[in-house]
Design an enzyme around this catalytic site. Structure first.
Site, PDB file in Angstrom:
ATOM      1  N   PRO A   1      34.065  37.432  33.241  1.00 10.11           N
ATOM      2  CA  PRO A   1      34.058  36.054  32.753  1.00 10.11           C
ATOM      3  C   PRO A   1      33.336  35.895  31.424  1.00 10.11           C
ATOM      4  CG  PRO A   1      33.180  36.230  35.006  1.00 10.11           C
ATOM      5  CD  PRO A   1      33.282  37.604  34.451  1.00 10.11           C
ATOM      6  N   GLU A   2      34.039  35.356  30.452  1.00 13.26           N
ATOM      7  CA  GLU A   2      33.402  34.916  29.213  1.00 13.26           C
ATOM      8  C   GLU A   2      33.659  33.420  29.114  1.00 13.26           C
ATOM      9  OE1 GLU A   2      33.836  37.452  25.794  1.00 13.26           O
ATOM     10  OE2 GLU A   2      34.194  39.192  27.039  1.00 13.26           O
TER      11      GLU A   2
END
Length: 299
Positions: A2-3
């Site tokens: 996840p970014e």
DNA sequence: GTATGTACCTGTTTGC
DNA sequence: TGCAAACAGGTACATA
């Protein structure tokens, strides 16, 4: 992994499915994900039980859910964290770490924190209405309307670290991880080893613009997904990985010039770049050339 | 204040 | 076939 775009997709899911609901109970199945809650798992559970979720906010890769108690549930997905909304009785995920019961309009649900590698975490912050003090040091992200571009340019050009390392510093700009740092630098045609202090203001703006472009594109497609470690609150993966230009494409042709994308070790992880579009900085006097990088010219 | 290196984690892949 | 090592990487923290 996840970014920012992935976390934003999760935040939207929480806004749709969790805000307005009451937490009926909390089951901490593994202590590590609540390690940042210093008062311990029992206190974590009691501080959340019977509280109603009032909102879903994000700063960089952190999420927080203000509660009617004045506190907030603060969370970070780390590398492999997921927040899933599931029907009561759905089979437990293999790496289910924390389960929250949810009551409100419609059938009862569960919010589940699933995290294989457990770099992620949850805690209860005493500040619910505003930015929690625990994440006060996290800068705004490039998509934030209040992001200060001039200050960013100034701070980057004051630093003598490589631009990639600066991009990963969440106190300078948030939301950028290894994947989007590589992609932003490729779009700007800047090598990640170039020192911030050696870049022109225009180059720094191009890197920022590259980060915005890749994040917007990823957001549009629902986030990047490589190995089912990232899914939205409904358990669906994004499809943006099909559009990545350099990350994970070592040995394949650059989408712009056709040169072979290279992969080099960087801070215990990897950097991917096109040696033609992104010319490496000249080695300092006395240093030997890195064989992994070659001359930077391949045609 | 800045720069840099490392610990924390577990599932999968790679190499012997 | 089985075992060990390498790898993935965001953040906090330690050290210089």
């Amino acid at each position: 992994m996840p970014e920012l775009p992935e976390v934003e997709v999760v935040r939207r899911g929480l806004a749709d499915h969790v805000v307005g609901r009451r937490i009926t109970g909390v089951d901490v199945l593994h202590q590590r994900p609540v390690r940042r809650h210093l008062a311990g798992p029992d206190h974590f559970a009691s501080a959340l039980t019977d509280r109603t979720v009032l909102g879903a906010h994000r700063r960089g890769k952190y999420l927080w859910l203000p509660l009617d108690s004045g506190d907030a549930l603060l969370g970070h997905l780390g590398m492999s964290g997921q927040l899933l909304v599931q029907p009561v009785g759905a089979p437990d995920e293999r790496h289910l770490r924390v389960r929250f019961g949810l009551a409100g309009d419609g059938p009862e649900r569960e919010l589940r924190f699933v995290d294989q590698r457990m770099f992620g975490g949850l805690s209860v912050s005493a500040q619910g209405a505003e930015l929690p003090q625990e994440i006060a040091h996290i800068a705004r992200d490039p998509l934030d309307p209040l992001f200060d571009e001039e200050q960013f340019v100034h701070r980057v050009r004051r630093r003598s670290s490589g631009i990639k390392r600066i991009l990963l510093d969440q106190t300078v700009v948030s939301g950028v991880g290894n994947i989007y740092a590589d992609e932003a630098l490729w779009r700007a045609g800047v090598h990640g080893d170039r020192l911030g202090a050696k870049l022109t203001a225009r180059q720094v703006r191009e890197v920022l613009s590259g980060a915005r472009e890749v994040m917007r594109a990823a957001l549009h497609e629902g986030g990047t997904s490589f190995d089912a470690l990232y899914v939205n609150v409904n358990g669906e993966s994004g499809y943006f990985d099909r559009s990545l230009a350099v990350y994970g494409r070592a040995g394949q042709p650059c989408r712009r010039c056709g040169a072979q994308v290279e992969r080099v070790a960087f801070m215990n992880r990897s950097s991917h770049f096109c040696p033609v579009c992104q010319r490496p900085p000249r080695a300092p006097r006395g240093a030997t050339a890195s064989p992994a990088r070659g001359s930077g010219r391949r045609h």
